[in-house]
Design an enzyme around this catalytic site. Structure first.
Site, short mmCIF file in Angstrom:
data_model
loop_
_atom_site.label_atom_id
_atom_site.label_comp_id
_atom_site.label_asym_id
_atom_site.label_seq_id
_atom_site.Cartn_x
_atom_site.Cartn_y
_atom_site.Cartn_z
N ARG A 259 0.85 -1.15 -0.04
CA ARG A 259 -0.01 -0.07 0.03
C ARG A 259 0.88 1.23 0.23
O ARG A 259 1.72 1.47 0.83
CB ARG A 259 -0.93 0.12 1.37
CG ARG A 259 -1.64 -1.08 1.13
CD ARG A 259 -2.52 -1.19 2.50
NE ARG A 259 -3.36 -2.59 2.94
CZ ARG A 259 -4.09 -2.55 3.84
NH1 ARG A 259 -4.11 -1.90 5.02
NH2 ARG A 259 -4.89 -3.74 3.82
N ARG A 274 3.49 1.66 10.21
CA ARG A 274 2.72 2.03 9.02
C ARG A 274 3.73 1.84 7.74
O ARG A 274 4.47 3.09 7.43
CB ARG A 274 1.91 3.23 9.04
CG ARG A 274 0.94 3.37 8.13
CD ARG A 274 0.11 4.87 8.31
NE ARG A 274 -0.48 4.75 9.67
CZ ARG A 274 -1.78 4.17 9.92
NH1 ARG A 274 -2.44 3.65 8.86
NH2 ARG A 274 -2.31 4.29 11.22
N GLU A 346 -4.35 -0.72 16.02
CA GLU A 346 -5.05 -1.64 15.46
C GLU A 346 -4.35 -2.87 14.70
O GLU A 346 -3.34 -2.63 14.01
CB GLU A 346 -5.89 -0.73 14.43
CG GLU A 346 -6.85 -1.70 13.48
CD GLU A 346 -7.30 -0.99 12.01
OE1 GLU A 346 -7.22 -2.10 11.13
OE2 GLU A 346 -7.22 0.14 12.12
N ARG A 388 2.17 -4.80 13.77
CA ARG A 388 1.69 -4.40 15.08
C ARG A 388 1.62 -5.60 16.32
O ARG A 388 1.73 -5.24 17.22
CB ARG A 388 0.28 -3.67 14.92
CG ARG A 388 0.70 -2.53 13.91
CD ARG A 388 -0.56 -1.66 13.84
NE ARG A 388 -0.41 -0.51 13.13
CZ ARG A 388 -1.28 0.54 12.66
NH1 ARG A 388 -2.62 0.51 13.26
NH2 ARG A 388 -1.04 1.47 11.93
#
Length: 424
Positions: A259, A274, A346, A388
């Site tokens: 992404r 991220r 998350e 995460r």
């Protein structure tokens, strides 16, 4: 994709649902206008074709020049109107593909993530009598994460896992897959990591999120890197008609995910939080509509059981209407506690998307033999996202001497019970 019949029959219901999401009604109004135009054109085409049929039946012998001119005029008009119909349908489809799913009635109203509702929190937050390091400091000190070389090789938001961290990552992937296949009843899938554009459209990624995806622009077959295994799993049964006896179908797959993360502008992106590439194990279900919300709770339990087995504190949030993903009708977010950062991260979004994806992928099932095919509901959820979970293990299980204990359930997979300081 929403049903055009629903939009025609209950425009006020759809408009109210869009308002709950914070969406402008402009696209919906345009769809309704185009639908009226399409039905008018279709009606005119049908009348002209009926007239053509009457001429053909009434003709006896050689037709006069006037009759031939009349028939040619009708034929030309039919062609023009059919071209208009296709143009209207194309415009309408583009708008429909960009229209988000309707929130389920149980979704709390809200305008942003601040309005999400905490469902429950499980596990006590660990207390420490010594100073904790965030995972990026700990990883570099232990010699198991190399941010500098990762960025040197691939640019910002890339990193290298070394030694015990690479082994821990591989152990987590295998542990997640084993739990889902051996205990939760999922069938493991190893899908392609590149897909066609129509596959991304079926899952709801295109055209809405094109700017966030990586694409092979030189491939004539229109290949894209997967942003999540949800994408190829959605199209496992594209253009098929399933039997009710086949449902539910439960799949689980590991893939790397790619992404551009353009939507993370302004967010904290340090360390592993991220990146442009990360690993994830994804759960996916095809179910009968009447069972889909019970299946959602089941999928949520499958995801959270992993964290309970690992001993990682977590909480569950019910996303509000303004924070729902594009394709979701209802979503639970699962967040883990990261002690070194002192924040919740998350690791999974578990969603019921109703028939939104099955319509786009043309997946149907027969409720009973001989019955008219209907659209099944689909669900997806991370089970779990690796970076995460790695952060939570490194930070929550770090010791006073700078080492990191491995959760007991993972030790058969890692082959070691502790990550120690890097050897010289």
């Amino acid at each position: 994709m929403l049903s055009i019949q629903l939009i025609r029959q209950s425009p006020d219901v759809v408009r109210a649902a869009m308002a709950r999401r914070g969406e402008s009604p402009e696209a919906l109004d345009r769809i309704l206008t185009l639908d009226q135009e399409w039905r008018r054109v279709t009606h005119d085409v049908e009348e002209l074709k009926a007239e053509q049929n009457r001429f053909s039946k009434d003709l006896k012998g050689k037709p006069s020049p006037e009759t031939l001119d009349r028939m040619r005029g009708i034929s030309d008009r039919v062609k023009t109107l059919e071209d208009q119909s296709r143009e209207i349908e194309a415009k309408q489809e583009t708008l429909m593909l960009n229209l988000p799913n309707l929130p389920h009635e149980s979704v709390p109203y809200g305008t942003s993530s601040e309005d999400n509702k905490t469902v429950r929190q499980v596990g006590e937050l660990p207390g420490f009598t010594y100073n904790l390091m965030p995972h990026w400091e700990l990883g570099e000190k232990l010699g198991i994460i190399d941010f500098e070389r990762g960025q040197r090789i691939s640019g910002s938001r890339f990193y290298i896992l070394k030694g015990q961290a690479a082994r821990l990552q591989r152990a987590l992937i295998t542990f997640f897959l084993d739990e889902h296949t051996k205990k939760h009843g999922y069938t493991e899938i190893y899908p392609p990591f590149m897909v066609k554009g129509k596959v991304l459209q079926a899952s709801g990624q295109l055209p809405k999120f094109a700017e966030n995806l990586y694409r092979d622009t030189e491939d004539a077959d229109d290949k894209w890197f997967v942003p999540t295994a949800e994408v190829p799993l959605t199209s496992m049964h594209a253009d098929e008609i399933l039997e009710a006896s086949q449902l539910p179908i439960n799949y689980v797959a590991y893939t790397p995910c790619f992404r551009k993360e353009k939507m993370s502008a302004g967010k904290d992106i340090r360390g592993l939080k991220r990146g442009h590439q990360f690993d994830k194990v994804e759960m996916y279900k095809f179910v009968e509509p009447s069972t889909s919300y019970a299946e959602l709770e089941s999928m949520l339990k499958d995801a959270t059981s992993l964290l309970e087995t690992l001993g990682i504190p977590y909480r569950i949030l019910s996303l509000c209407s303004g924070d729902l993903g594009f394709a979701a009708a209802k979503t639970y977010d699962i967040e883990v506690w990261a002690a070194g950062l002192g924040e919740w991260l998350e690791v999974s979004s578990v969603s019921n998307v109703g028939d939104f994806q099955s319509r786009r992928a043309n997946i149907r099932y027969r409720p009973k033999p001989g019955a008219r095919p209907e659209y099944p509901h689909t669900l997806n959820g991370s089970g779990l996202a690796l970076p995460r979970v790695m952060i939570a293990i490194l930070e929550n299980f770090q010791q006073a001497d700078g080492s990191v204990l491995i959760p007991e359930a993972l030790r058969p997979y890692t082959g070691f019970d502790r990550i120690g300081p890097a050897s010289k």
